[in-house]
Design an enzyme around this catalytic site. Sequence first.
Site, PDB file in Angstrom:
ATOM      1  N   ARG A 191     -15.325  40.914 -48.810  1.00 30.60           N
ATOM      2  CA  ARG A 191     -13.954  41.126 -49.282  1.00 30.60           C
ATOM      3  C   ARG A 191     -13.088  41.566 -48.127  1.00 30.60           C
ATOM      4  O   ARG A 191     -13.414  42.528 -47.425  1.00 30.60           O
ATOM      5  CB  ARG A 191     -13.914  42.211 -50.348  1.00 30.60           C
ATOM      6  CG  ARG A 191     -14.332  41.674 -51.668  1.00 30.60           C
ATOM      7  CD  ARG A 191     -14.111  42.683 -52.754  1.00 30.60           C
ATOM      8  NE  ARG A 191     -15.020  42.356 -53.832  1.00 30.60           N
ATOM      9  CZ  ARG A 191     -15.292  43.143 -54.842  1.00 30.60           C
ATOM     10  NH1 ARG A 191     -14.719  44.323 -54.909  1.00 30.60           N
ATOM     11  NH2 ARG A 191     -16.115  42.756 -55.781  1.00 30.60           N
TER      12      ARG A 191
ATOM     13  N   SER B  35     -12.633  40.439 -57.177  1.00 33.05           N
ATOM     14  CA  SER B  35     -12.804  41.203 -58.413  1.00 33.05           C
ATOM     15  C   SER B  35     -11.513  41.887 -58.875  1.00 33.05           C
ATOM     16  O   SER B  35     -10.514  41.240 -59.102  1.00 33.05           O
ATOM     17  CB  SER B  35     -13.932  42.209 -58.227  1.00 33.05           C
ATOM     18  OG  SER B  35     -14.212  42.861 -59.427  1.00 33.05           O
ATOM     19  N   HIS B  36     -11.544  43.214 -58.898  1.00 29.72           N
ATOM     20  CA  HIS B  36     -10.427  43.998 -59.418  1.00 29.72           C
ATOM     21  C   HIS B  36      -9.411  44.341 -58.335  1.00 29.72           C
ATOM     22  O   HIS B  36      -8.444  45.036 -58.610  1.00 29.72           O
ATOM     23  CB  HIS B  36     -10.984  45.275 -60.024  1.00 29.72           C
ATOM     24  CG  HIS B  36     -11.940  45.935 -59.078  1.00 29.72           C
ATOM     25  ND1 HIS B  36     -13.226  45.481 -58.910  1.00 29.72           N
ATOM     26  CD2 HIS B  36     -11.781  46.951 -58.218  1.00 29.72           C
ATOM     27  CE1 HIS B  36     -13.827  46.209 -57.983  1.00 29.72           C
ATOM     28  NE2 HIS B  36     -12.969  47.119 -57.551  1.00 29.72           N
TER      29      HIS B  36
ATOM     30  N   ASP C  59     -11.204  42.831 -65.940  1.00 29.03           N
ATOM     31  CA  ASP C  59     -10.619  42.820 -64.604  1.00 29.03           C
ATOM     32  C   ASP C  59     -10.338  41.398 -64.130  1.00 29.03           C
ATOM     33  O   ASP C  59     -10.552  40.428 -64.869  1.00 29.03           O
ATOM     34  CB  ASP C  59     -11.521  43.571 -63.611  1.00 29.03           C
ATOM     35  CG  ASP C  59     -12.781  42.798 -63.280  1.00 29.03           C
ATOM     36  OD1 ASP C  59     -13.222  42.000 -64.119  1.00 29.03           O
ATOM     37  OD2 ASP C  59     -13.322  42.990 -62.168  1.00 29.03           O
TER      38      ASP C  59
ATOM     39  N   ASP D 212     -11.747  39.120 -62.287  1.00 25.21           N
ATOM     40  CA  ASP D 212     -12.746  38.054 -62.376  1.00 25.21           C
ATOM     41  C   ASP D 212     -13.601  38.144 -63.638  1.00 25.21           C
ATOM     42  O   ASP D 212     -14.544  37.370 -63.803  1.00 25.21           O
ATOM     43  CB  ASP D 212     -13.636  38.047 -61.129  1.00 25.21           C
ATOM     44  CG  ASP D 212     -14.487  39.301 -61.039  1.00 25.21           C
ATOM     45  OD1 ASP D 212     -14.007  40.374 -61.436  1.00 25.21           O
ATOM     46  OD2 ASP D 212     -15.635  39.208 -60.573  1.00 25.21           O
TER      47      ASP D 212
ATOM     48  N   ASP E 237     -15.702  40.517 -64.955  1.00 26.38           N
ATOM     49  CA  ASP E 237     -16.995  41.176 -65.163  1.00 26.38           C
ATOM     50  C   ASP E 237     -16.851  42.615 -65.654  1.00 26.38           C
ATOM     51  O   ASP E 237     -17.765  43.166 -66.232  1.00 26.38           O
ATOM     52  CB  ASP E 237     -17.902  41.080 -63.918  1.00 26.38           C
ATOM     53  CG  ASP E 237     -17.236  41.577 -62.659  1.00 26.38           C
ATOM     54  OD1 ASP E 237     -16.049  41.950 -62.716  1.00 26.38           O
ATOM     55  OD2 ASP E 237     -17.902  41.582 -61.608  1.00 26.38           O
ATOM     56  N   ARG E 238     -15.681  43.224 -65.430  1.00 24.85           N
ATOM     57  CA  ARG E 238     -15.490  44.598 -65.917  1.00 24.85           C
ATOM     58  C   ARG E 238     -14.813  44.612 -67.276  1.00 24.85           C
ATOM     59  O   ARG E 238     -14.180  43.631 -67.668  1.00 24.85           O
ATOM     60  CB  ARG E 238     -14.613  45.385 -64.949  1.00 24.85           C
ATOM     61  CG  ARG E 238     -15.252  45.587 -63.621  1.00 24.85           C
ATOM     62  CD  ARG E 238     -14.402  46.472 -62.741  1.00 24.85           C
ATOM     63  NE  ARG E 238     -15.134  46.780 -61.528  1.00 24.85           N
ATOM     64  CZ  ARG E 238     -14.816  47.720 -60.683  1.00 24.85           C
ATOM     65  NH1 ARG E 238     -13.754  48.461 -60.895  1.00 24.85           N
ATOM     66  NH2 ARG E 238     -15.546  47.936 -59.600  1.00 24.85           N
TER      67      ARG E 238
ATOM     68  N   THR F  31     -25.990  51.807 -57.073  1.00 24.84           N
ATOM     69  CA  THR F  31     -24.744  51.159 -57.464  1.00 24.84           C
ATOM     70  C   THR F  31     -24.743  49.685 -57.071  1.00 24.84           C
ATOM     71  O   THR F  31     -25.194  49.339 -55.978  1.00 24.84           O
ATOM     72  CB  THR F  31     -23.575  51.883 -56.765  1.00 24.84           C
ATOM     73  OG1 THR F  31     -23.543  53.222 -57.263  1.00 24.84           O
ATOM     74  CG2 THR F  31     -22.255  51.218 -57.030  1.00 24.84           C
TER      75      THR F  31
ATOM     76  N   GLU G  50     -22.821  50.277 -65.712  1.00 26.92           N
ATOM     77  CA  GLU G  50     -22.370  51.133 -64.626  1.00 26.92           C
ATOM     78  C   GLU G  50     -21.128  51.872 -65.110  1.00 26.92           C
ATOM     79  O   GLU G  50     -20.338  51.329 -65.893  1.00 26.92           O
ATOM     80  CB  GLU G  50     -21.978  50.297 -63.408  1.00 26.92           C
ATOM     81  CG  GLU G  50     -23.121  49.633 -62.718  1.00 26.92           C
ATOM     82  CD  GLU G  50     -22.675  49.117 -61.355  1.00 26.92           C
ATOM     83  OE1 GLU G  50     -22.942  49.797 -60.362  1.00 26.92           O
ATOM     84  OE2 GLU G  50     -22.053  48.052 -61.295  1.00 26.92           O
TER      85      GLU G  50
ATOM     86  N   SER H 295     -18.554  52.237 -63.621  1.00 20.71           N
ATOM     87  CA  SER H 295     -17.362  51.581 -63.101  1.00 20.71           C
ATOM     88  C   SER H 295     -16.909  50.436 -64.005  1.00 20.71           C
ATOM     89  O   SER H 295     -16.538  49.380 -63.512  1.00 20.71           O
ATOM     90  CB  SER H 295     -17.647  51.075 -61.698  1.00 20.71           C
ATOM     91  OG  SER H 295     -18.813  50.271 -61.714  1.00 20.71           O
TER      92      SER H 295
ATOM     93  N   LYS I 100     -22.442  41.555 -64.670  1.00 23.37           N
ATOM     94  CA  LYS I 100     -21.869  42.301 -65.778  1.00 23.37           C
ATOM     95  C   LYS I 100     -20.845  41.397 -66.440  1.00 23.37           C
ATOM     96  O   LYS I 100     -20.350  40.443 -65.826  1.00 23.37           O
ATOM     97  CB  LYS I 100     -21.270  43.611 -65.312  1.00 23.37           C
ATOM     98  CG  LYS I 100     -20.256  43.492 -64.213  1.00 23.37           C
ATOM     99  CD  LYS I 100     -19.947  44.874 -63.673  1.00 23.37           C
ATOM    100  CE  LYS I 100     -19.006  44.794 -62.503  1.00 23.37           C
ATOM    101  NZ  LYS I 100     -19.604  45.260 -61.256  1.00 23.37           N
TER     102      LYS I 100
HETATM  103  C1  G1P Z   1     -17.764  49.388 -57.124  1.00 19.94           C
HETATM  104  C2  G1P Z   1     -18.399  50.136 -58.254  1.00 19.94           C
HETATM  105  C3  G1P Z   1     -19.764  49.559 -58.560  1.00 19.94           C
HETATM  106  C4  G1P Z   1     -19.628  48.072 -58.830  1.00 19.94           C
HETATM  107  C5  G1P Z   1     -18.887  47.384 -57.692  1.00 19.94           C
HETATM  108  C6  G1P Z   1     -18.590  45.927 -58.013  1.00 19.94           C
HETATM  109  O1  G1P Z   1     -18.573  49.500 -55.978  1.00 19.94           O
HETATM  110  O2  G1P Z   1     -18.512  51.508 -57.973  1.00 19.94           O
HETATM  111  O3  G1P Z   1     -20.320  50.234 -59.654  1.00 19.94           O
HETATM  112  O4  G1P Z   1     -20.883  47.480 -58.988  1.00 19.94           O
HETATM  113  O5  G1P Z   1     -17.655  48.034 -57.461  1.00 19.94           O
HETATM  114  O6  G1P Z   1     -17.794  45.788 -59.133  1.00 19.94           O
HETATM  115  P1  G1P Z   1     -18.258  50.567 -54.804  1.00 19.94           P
HETATM  116  O7  G1P Z   1     -16.852  50.295 -54.360  1.00 19.94           O
HETATM  117  O8  G1P Z   1     -18.365  51.902 -55.447  1.00 19.94           O
HETATM  118  O9  G1P Z   1     -19.313  50.300 -53.783  1.00 19.94           O
HETATM  119 ZN    ZN Z   2     -14.894  42.199 -61.187  1.00 18.83          ZN
END
Ligand code: G1P
Ligand code: ZN
Length: 557
Positions: free
Chosen positions: A23, A118-119, A283, A285, A287-288, A352, A371, A373, A384
Amino acid sequence: MVNVNTVQTKPFEGQKPGTSGLRKRVKVFQQPNYTENFIQAVLKAIPESDGGAKGATLVIGGDGRFYLNEVLQIIVKLSVAAGVKKLVVGRDGIVSTPAVSCIIRKIKATGGILLTASHNPGGPDADFGIKYNCSNGGPAPESVTNRIYEISKTLQNLEIADIPKVDFSQLGTQHIGDLTLEVIDGVKDYVEYMKTIFDFDEIRTFFKNNKDFKMLFDGMNGVTGPYGYRLFVEELGLPESSVMRFKPLPDFGGAHPDPNLTYAHDLVERVQAENYDFGAASDGDGDRNMIIGKDAFVTPSDSVAIIAHYAKEAIPYFKKHGVNGLARSMPTSQALDLVAKKQGLEFFEVPTGWKFFGNLMDAGRCSICGEESFGTGSDHVREKDGVWAILAWLSIIAHVNKSKRMGVQDILQEHYKVYGRNFFSRYDYEEVDSKGAEDMVERLRGMIEKNELVGKTCGQFKIAKADDFAYHDPIDGSESKKQGIRIIFEDGSRIVIRLSGTGSHGATVRLYVEKYSDNAAEYPKPTQEALKPIIDVALELSQLEKFTGRKEPTVIT
Ligand code: G1P
Ligand code: ZN
């Protein structure tokens, strides 16, 4: 015949995939050859056990963010040159992350490339991301991401096919040299799959019999809009007013597409103001997820516990396959542990990042996991799955309402009555100075190594255990070390501190706090109030303000 040109390139620094792929800012991906280099490394790193790039079938999808089309063109050019047999791409590149996982598994593809950050916000000045998933449909394991990184460090040449621009807006099959390119409806397979997992008739009946029960789904201008529309409006027959922000936009309409109380405040406000019984968001993409109700917020840690509690009664997929074990990421609250204990299920605590669940699922030892998150899911795919979680909640609501009228808050309170309540919150300090953040963690690590923490009394708490979380994967035997500082108190309360692995620049400190209570009088307490004493201890122990210069977190969830 297609001409393939060998183009000289030079390695770029830092093409190391993090928790969820590579990313970076769009501007970084836009540098000449930057994206080409990374895709070339991905293609070269496709594991031999999956057959390598030559002759591969790859599923390609993204969340619709800015720069998607350009990257799709690059993928086709390099894939043709690498001898990839088939690319299955969503129309306009649109496929949610869990749907890519679903399609990889369904068509038994070699793997897939996911184009999403992602988000993280999208747009010319925001983020883009590229992630590789393997044949099981899950994020590539570290052995593969490390290989991608190693290859990226020595890349001298790119093999690029000389082909015209490809149109991804029409469904159908095209042939480019020996490569077959199929543009598919990225929503269809997923929706069909959901209909085999959940009892849509039962959910429909619930809404029919409870006309006053209103739900609102927020696609946050990300990829799940079309999925939500198809499922909630077209399949479940809800009015179109039940979905908001359901058209994917390249910059997510300027929104930060992360479903939490801070970034999904539009949804939260509407649910309160317009008296909705159930609100849900996904979110960028897909998955959240976030689940809320009238005066109710379901923490993701509680959400997975509640889904696990009702799974076999309320969800046909689990009635059929059973529930073979539960798992959560280490910082996630211990609410799920209690369900596993009560139901006598095998239980795992993993680092994580979703990739750790995949091995357990492939081995048939984990059916439901989550998770903190805002990630919830099951072994139906290897990511997820936000929309799945929302359907799981609708199934639970339909199920419990067969005997008496229950809203989201009632379901929560009922759960606490059985298991007690794990108060949980996460404080994020975004874009802090990396050095300060690392020094803070290093100091705690040092204190752990010198055994200075165990036995220490902090206010009302006494430290029972302190470590830097390490995970031994029971399936492949791999070791993952330094996964987060964990301070556990005698009453089971916990503090966890770790640095984010998904940030695109600077460091993000994540501080997680948890406090258990089985005193019913405390259950209705606001989370922050219940956690105040332990948060104070966390800030004091970590000296967070001194190291990061931050008085307040950027986001509290
Ligand atoms: C964050 C979340 C983690 C999740 C990841 C991808 O990662 O904390 O639970 O799997 O995004 O969505 P982190 O930025 O904490 O490494
Ligand atoms: Zn995502």
